[in-house]
Design an enzyme around this catalytic site. Structure first.
Site, PDB file in Angstrom:
ATOM      1  N   HIS A  89       0.856  -1.182   0.000  1.00  0.00           N
ATOM      2  CA  HIS A  89       0.000   0.000   0.000  1.00  0.00           C
ATOM      3  C   HIS A  89       0.894   1.234   0.000  1.00  0.00           C
ATOM      4  O   HIS A  89       1.933   1.270   0.672  1.00  0.00           O
ATOM      5  CB  HIS A  89      -0.927  -0.004   1.213  1.00  0.00           C
ATOM      6  CG  HIS A  89      -2.085  -0.944   1.059  1.00  0.00           C
ATOM      7  ND1 HIS A  89      -3.353  -0.634   1.497  1.00  0.00           N
ATOM      8  CD2 HIS A  89      -2.173  -2.179   0.499  1.00  0.00           C
ATOM      9  CE1 HIS A  89      -4.172  -1.644   1.226  1.00  0.00           C
ATOM     10  NE2 HIS A  89      -3.473  -2.593   0.618  1.00  0.00           N
ATOM     11  N   GLU A  91       1.102   4.351   1.173  1.00  0.00           N
ATOM     12  CA  GLU A  91       1.602   5.110   2.317  1.00  0.00           C
ATOM     13  C   GLU A  91       2.647   4.335   3.113  1.00  0.00           C
ATOM     14  O   GLU A  91       3.591   4.924   3.659  1.00  0.00           O
ATOM     15  CB  GLU A  91       0.461   5.563   3.220  1.00  0.00           C
ATOM     16  CG  GLU A  91      -0.536   4.494   3.632  1.00  0.00           C
ATOM     17  CD  GLU A  91      -1.732   4.426   2.698  1.00  0.00           C
ATOM     18  OE1 GLU A  91      -1.521   4.036   1.530  1.00  0.00           O
ATOM     19  OE2 GLU A  91      -2.869   4.725   3.134  1.00  0.00           O
ATOM     20  N   CYS A 144      -6.827   2.761   4.330  1.00  0.00           N
ATOM     21  CA  CYS A 144      -7.732   1.632   4.552  1.00  0.00           C
ATOM     22  C   CYS A 144      -7.844   1.342   6.043  1.00  0.00           C
ATOM     23  O   CYS A 144      -6.958   1.673   6.828  1.00  0.00           O
ATOM     24  CB  CYS A 144      -7.241   0.402   3.786  1.00  0.00           C
ATOM     25  SG  CYS A 144      -5.669  -0.275   4.367  1.00  0.00           S
ATOM     26  N   CYS A 201      -3.740   0.301   6.892  1.00  0.00           N
ATOM     27  CA  CYS A 201      -2.921   1.515   6.892  1.00  0.00           C
ATOM     28  C   CYS A 201      -3.334   2.457   8.020  1.00  0.00           C
ATOM     29  O   CYS A 201      -2.493   3.143   8.602  1.00  0.00           O
ATOM     30  CB  CYS A 201      -3.028   2.217   5.537  1.00  0.00           C
ATOM     31  SG  CYS A 201      -2.251   1.294   4.189  1.00  0.00           S
ATOM     32  N   LYS A 204      -1.571   1.119  11.092  1.00  0.00           N
ATOM     33  CA  LYS A 204      -0.125   1.336  11.044  1.00  0.00           C
ATOM     34  C   LYS A 204       0.222   2.810  11.246  1.00  0.00           C
ATOM     35  O   LYS A 204       1.192   3.139  11.942  1.00  0.00           O
ATOM     36  CB  LYS A 204       0.438   0.820   9.718  1.00  0.00           C
ATOM     37  CG  LYS A 204       0.438  -0.701   9.621  1.00  0.00           C
ATOM     38  CD  LYS A 204       1.132  -1.196   8.366  1.00  0.00           C
ATOM     39  CE  LYS A 204       1.214  -2.719   8.350  1.00  0.00           C
ATOM     40  NZ  LYS A 204       1.922  -3.237   7.161  1.00  0.00           N
ATOM     41  N   LYS A 357      15.279  -8.791  15.774  1.00  0.00           N
ATOM     42  CA  LYS A 357      14.282  -7.793  16.156  1.00  0.00           C
ATOM     43  C   LYS A 357      14.037  -7.805  17.662  1.00  0.00           C
ATOM     44  O   LYS A 357      13.810  -6.755  18.268  1.00  0.00           O
ATOM     45  CB  LYS A 357      12.968  -8.038  15.409  1.00  0.00           C
ATOM     46  CG  LYS A 357      13.013  -7.687  13.930  1.00  0.00           C
ATOM     47  CD  LYS A 357      11.660  -7.853  13.268  1.00  0.00           C
ATOM     48  CE  LYS A 357      10.701  -6.766  13.667  1.00  0.00           C
ATOM     49  NZ  LYS A 357       9.420  -6.846  12.924  1.00  0.00           N
ATOM     50  N   ARG A 363      12.150  -1.026  22.110  1.00  0.00           N
ATOM     51  CA  ARG A 363      11.109  -0.895  21.086  1.00  0.00           C
ATOM     52  C   ARG A 363      10.070  -2.002  21.224  1.00  0.00           C
ATOM     53  O   ARG A 363       8.872  -1.759  21.033  1.00  0.00           O
ATOM     54  CB  ARG A 363      11.739  -0.914  19.693  1.00  0.00           C
ATOM     55  CG  ARG A 363      10.786  -0.508  18.571  1.00  0.00           C
ATOM     56  CD  ARG A 363      11.562  -0.196  17.307  1.00  0.00           C
ATOM     57  NE  ARG A 363      10.707   0.403  16.298  1.00  0.00           N
ATOM     58  CZ  ARG A 363      10.157  -0.265  15.288  1.00  0.00           C
ATOM     59  NH1 ARG A 363      10.360  -1.569  15.168  1.00  0.00           N
ATOM     60  NH2 ARG A 363       9.408   0.357  14.408  1.00  0.00           N
TER      61      ARG A 363
END
EC number: 3.5.4.34
Length: 388
Positions: A89, A91, A144, A201, A204, A357, A363
């Site tokens: 997507h 963005e 979205c 989106c 996010k 990660k 984080r």
């Protein structure tokens, strides 16, 4: 906390939008939507990151992307993990492009021992955004997910009343149960599309109001960078939906309670601005017109890179997924990891991406806070691979 407003009078929204639209117009035709042989017009979504120089009041588009597709991790072969883009997507791709540009600037500073126009070195040794700059995001369609639920319902032929329920204990597909508002949704939204755990989106972008727009790589070496404004075409905005999805008094409100002196993360709600400028290849508001979504993705990264790539099915157009290295895009996870490795070998000793990660404990802790507040946020798969 910065006040959230939907500014319908300022010209800033138009200036940000035009910076992206004009840059898109300058790019070559390859990868852009077309009119097919049967006369059907293709449409797509355009997004771009714009940097505002505050003192000069100058607006510069530094990267942009088009795209409306999402590839579920479950249909990607193990050997292709990390090489194929899941979420295409616009963005999300535009923000990935911006993170790639940040890494390039970090390397430049390391090599030249000098700050760049974009980044400086902070007292703690991390890179930080130049204090004269603001970061904005333009998107030609409403994101979205939750922010577009009312808009989506208004476009239905059978626009019957629907139950305005505010919460749900289920993870919802993007277009399921319009009456359930304020919840995490997944993409793709169509019920006939393969199931994906990739969040909408809206979700996010809402998350980036707390975690910042940095990704797993840049968050290790840069201080958090937050969006100041998100600009949307005025005809795709439903104010109540925008307030609910992104505003300081909407579903993200509890995030304001977090953030301490030793915690660089805090709730930074962006301002949503509207623009009169419409993207030429947008989905038509006239539902009678027969159109098709473009299967191509186009990314452009400017400034010191000046690079364009056309992407198809998450890999470089013209390549095959089995050619893992050749098919990798500039912004896939393996490309980003290799760039970080070039910058700092000590930060990339762990070769398993999933385990790597987890090493960013701070984080990970902040992600869990976010997930507890937004609820029903099931982590994505596709992270179990060797990045090198």
């Amino acid at each position: 906390m910065e006040e959230f407003t939907l500014d319908r009078n300022s010209n800033v929204g138009n200036l940000i939008a035009l910076a992206v639209l004009n840059k898109f117009d300058e790019l070559a035709r390859h990868g852009k939507p077309i009119i097919r042989a049967n006369g059907v017009r293709e449409w797509t979504t355009l997004a771009g990151v714009v940097i505002q120089k505050k003192m000069e009041n100058e607006f510069i588009c530094v990267c942009l992307a088009t795209g409306v597709k999402c590839t579920p991790a479950g249909i990607i072969k193990n050997e292709q993990l990390g090489s194929v883009l899941h979420d295409c997507h616009a963005e999300i791709l535009a923000l990935r492009c911006f993170n790639r540009l940040l890494l390039e600037h970090c390397i430049l500073i390391k090599e030249s021992k000098k700050d760049t126009w974009l980044l400086e070195v902070a007292d703690n040794g991390k890179f930080t955004l130049n204090s004269n700059l603001l970061i904005h995001l333009y998107v030609s369609e409403c994101p979205c997910g939750d922010a577009s639920m009312e808009l989506l319902a208004s476009r239905l032929e059978n626009n019957k009343p629907w139950n305005l329920t505010v919460d749900s204990e289920k993870l919802m597909r993007g277009r399921a149960d319009f009456g359930l508002l304020g919840i995490v949704r997944t993409k793709p939204g169509r019920p006939d599309a393969p199931v994906s755990w990739s969040k909408s989106c809206t979700d996010k972008l809402a998350a980036k109001q707390y975690l910042s727009i940095l990704n797993s790589q840049t968050s290790l070496i840069c201080e958090p960078i937050y969006l100041s404004c998100v600009v949307l075409y005025k005809k795709v905005i439903v104010k109540s939906a925008i307030d609910r999805a992104f505003g300081p008094f909407g579903r993200c409100a509890p995030l304001a309670e977090f953030g301490e002196k030793d915690n660089p993360y805090y709730f930074h709600p962006f301002t949503v601005l509207e623009t009169d400028e419409n993207f030429l290849y947008s989905r038509p508001l006239n539902q009678a017109e027969k159109t098709a979504t473009s299967t191509n993705v186009l990314i452009w990264i400017g400034d010191k890179m000046q690079c364009t790539q056309v992407i198809h099915n998450g890999i470089k157009a013209g390549t095959k997924a089995k050619d893992v290295e050749k098919s990798q895009t500039l912004i896939c996870r393996k490309s980003m990891m290799n760039l970080l490795h070039q910058l700092s070998q000590s930060l990339t000793n762990e070769k398993n991406y999933y385990e790597w990660k987890k090493l960013n404990i701070k984080r990970c802790q902040q992600k869990q806070i976010l997930r507890n507040i937004l609820k029903n946020w099931i982590p994505n798969g596709g992270n179990e691979f060797q990045w090198i």
